[in-house]
Write an enzyme that holds these catalytic residues in place. Structure first.
Site, PDB file in Angstrom:
ATOM      1  N   ASP A  18       0.835  -1.218   0.000  1.00 28.90           N
ATOM      2  CA  ASP A  18       0.000   0.000   0.000  1.00 28.90           C
ATOM      3  C   ASP A  18       0.862   1.257   0.000  1.00 28.90           C
ATOM      4  O   ASP A  18       1.984   1.252   0.524  1.00 28.90           O
ATOM      5  CB  ASP A  18      -0.914  -0.028   1.241  1.00 28.90           C
ATOM      6  CG  ASP A  18      -2.042   0.991   1.133  1.00 28.90           C
ATOM      7  OD1 ASP A  18      -2.321   1.492   0.020  1.00 28.90           O
ATOM      8  OD2 ASP A  18      -2.652   1.291   2.187  1.00 28.90           O
ATOM      9  N   ASN A  20       1.195   3.496  -2.936  1.00 32.92           N
ATOM     10  CA  ASN A  20       1.674   3.970  -4.241  1.00 32.92           C
ATOM     11  C   ASN A  20       1.133   5.359  -4.569  1.00 32.92           C
ATOM     12  O   ASN A  20       1.863   6.218  -5.068  1.00 32.92           O
ATOM     13  CB  ASN A  20       1.209   3.027  -5.363  1.00 32.92           C
ATOM     14  CG  ASN A  20       1.813   1.651  -5.256  1.00 32.92           C
ATOM     15  OD1 ASN A  20       2.752   1.437  -4.494  1.00 32.92           O
ATOM     16  ND2 ASN A  20       1.273   0.707  -6.013  1.00 32.92           N
ATOM     17  N   ASN A  66     -11.078  -2.269  -4.891  1.00 37.58           N
ATOM     18  CA  ASN A  66     -10.317  -1.397  -5.807  1.00 37.58           C
ATOM     19  C   ASN A  66     -10.994  -1.206  -7.169  1.00 37.58           C
ATOM     20  O   ASN A  66     -10.699  -0.254  -7.886  1.00 37.58           O
ATOM     21  CB  ASN A  66      -8.883  -1.913  -6.001  1.00 37.58           C
ATOM     22  CG  ASN A  66      -8.003  -1.782  -4.770  1.00 37.58           C
ATOM     23  OD1 ASN A  66      -7.081  -2.575  -4.569  1.00 37.58           O
ATOM     24  ND2 ASN A  66      -8.254  -0.770  -3.933  1.00 37.58           N
ATOM     25  N   ILE A 193      -6.614  -4.507   7.814  1.00 36.58           N
ATOM     26  CA  ILE A 193      -6.492  -5.675   6.941  1.00 36.58           C
ATOM     27  C   ILE A 193      -7.121  -5.410   5.569  1.00 36.58           C
ATOM     28  O   ILE A 193      -6.793  -6.069   4.583  1.00 36.58           O
ATOM     29  CB  ILE A 193      -7.169  -6.901   7.630  1.00 36.58           C
ATOM     30  CG1 ILE A 193      -6.489  -7.212   8.970  1.00 36.58           C
ATOM     31  CG2 ILE A 193      -7.153  -8.139   6.750  1.00 36.58           C
ATOM     32  CD1 ILE A 193      -5.007  -7.478   8.901  1.00 36.58           C
TER      33      ILE A 193
END
Ligand code: IPE
Ligand code: IPE
Ligand code: MG
Length: 247
Positions: A18, A20, A66, A193
Site C-alpha cells: 500500500d 503507491n 479497488n 487488513i
C-alpha cells in the site's frame, strides 16, 4: 550482511502493498506513476524473497474494493499487471518460481486473464518459490464462495454438516494450495487488513510500517523478517509450554 536464521523464515509471507498513490502525490506526480514505481518494488521484493529462501510469497495487488476506483486508474493498473506478467515470465522460469493467482479472476480484463493463465501454466513446475498474486481478491468474497460450494456439495449429498471442519473449510478457499500466512507485512502506515485474508490470518504475525510501498527496500524487508524471527508465537499456549515444545 544480514543475520536471518534460515530455519526460522516465515514459510508463507503475505504483503499488503500500500501507498503507491501517496508516494506519487508527495512528488506531485500522477498516481499511476506511483503504481509504476510500485511494480519496481514488486520486482525487488520478489527477487529478494527468492534469494533469502521464502517458500510462499503472496502479494495483495488488487482488492475487490479497488474496482470502484476511477476508471483510468483501474485501467492503468490492469495494463501494468499485464506488462509485469509479460516482462517477468522469463525470470520466473529461470528462478524456478511458480506463479499462482487467487481472487475473483473472471472480473479481470480478458487480456489479463490470458496472460495470467499462460504464466501460471508455464511456471507450474517451479519448485523454488510460489508467488501468488491476490487479484480482484476480497476476504469476504473468498469465504462466501467457499460457503456456496460447500452448500452445493451438501445438497448433492457429498458432504455432511459434521464433516465441515477447519481443514476441510480451508480446502474450499481460493488459498486452498497455500498454508496460512506466518507473517503479514503492510506498508503505508495504515493499520488494517482491508478485506485481505480474513480466515487465513487467524494466527499470522503482523508487521506494519509507515514506509510507502515504492520506498520499501530490501534492507527494510530484512528488518521485517528479523522482527518476525524475534517473536514468540504462542498460539494460545503459555510461554513455558512453547519453550518446552521447542526444546
Ligand atoms: C496500493 O497503493 C496499490 C493498490 C491498492 C492497487 P494505493 O493506490 O492504495 O496507494 P495510496 O493508499 O492511495 O497511497
Ligand atoms: C489494500 O489497499 C489493497 C491492496 C493493497 C491491493 P487499499 O489502499 O485499497 O486499502 P484501504 O482502502 O486504504 O483500506
Ligand atoms: Mg491505499
Amino acid at each position: 550482511m544480514h543475520h536471518l536464521i534460515k530455519e526460522k523464515l516465515p514459510p508463507h509471507l503475505a504483503i499488503i502493498m500500500d501507498g503507491n498513490g501517496r508516494w506519487a502525490e508527495k512528488r506531485s506526480l500522477d498516481r499511476v506513476e506511483g503504481h509504476r514505481q510500485g511494480a519496481e518494488s514488486v520486482r525487488r521484493i520478489v527477487r529478494a524473497s527468492r534469494e533469502i529462501g521464502i517458500s510462499h510469497l503472496t502479494l495483495f495487488a488488487f482488492s475487490s474494493e479497488n474496482w470502484s476506483r476511477p476508471r483510468l486508474e483501474v485501467d492503468a493498473l490492469m495494463l501494468l499487471l499485464r506488462n509485469y506478467l509479460e516482462t517477468e515470465l522469463q525470470e520466473m522460469l529461470e528462478n524456478h518460481i511458480r506463479l499462482m493467482a487467487i481472487g475473483d479472476l473472471a472480473r479481470l480484463p480478458q487480456e489479463v486473464q490470458t496472460a495470467l493463465q499462460e504464466s501460471v501454466k508455464k511456471t507450474a513446475q517451479g519448485r523454488g518459490m510460489t508467488l501468488t498474486l491476490a487479484l480482484s481478491y476480497g476476504g469476504r468474497d473468498d469465504i462466501l464462495q467457499a460457503v456456496r460450494r460447500i452448500m452445493s456439495h451438501g445438497r448433492d449429498g457429498n458432504l455432511k454438516p459434521e464433516e465441515i471442519q477447519e481443514e476441510l473449510f480451508s480446502k474450499y478457499l481460493w488459498s486452498r494450495d497455500l498454508p496460512d500466512p506466518d507473517l503479514l507485512i503492510r506498508t503505508s502506515g495504515e493499520m488494517r487488513i482491508s478485506n485481505f485474508f480474513l480466515w487465513q490470518l487467524a494466527y499470522t504475525e503482523i508487521y506494519f510500517t509507515p514506509t510507502l510501498w515504492p520506498d520499501f527496500t530490501r534492507e527494510e524487508f530484512i528488518q521485517a523478517l528479523l522482527s518476525y524471527q524475534n517473536r514468540e508465537r504462542r498460539f494460545g499456549l503459555t510461554s513455558e509450554q512453547v519453550r518446552v515444545g521447542d526444546g
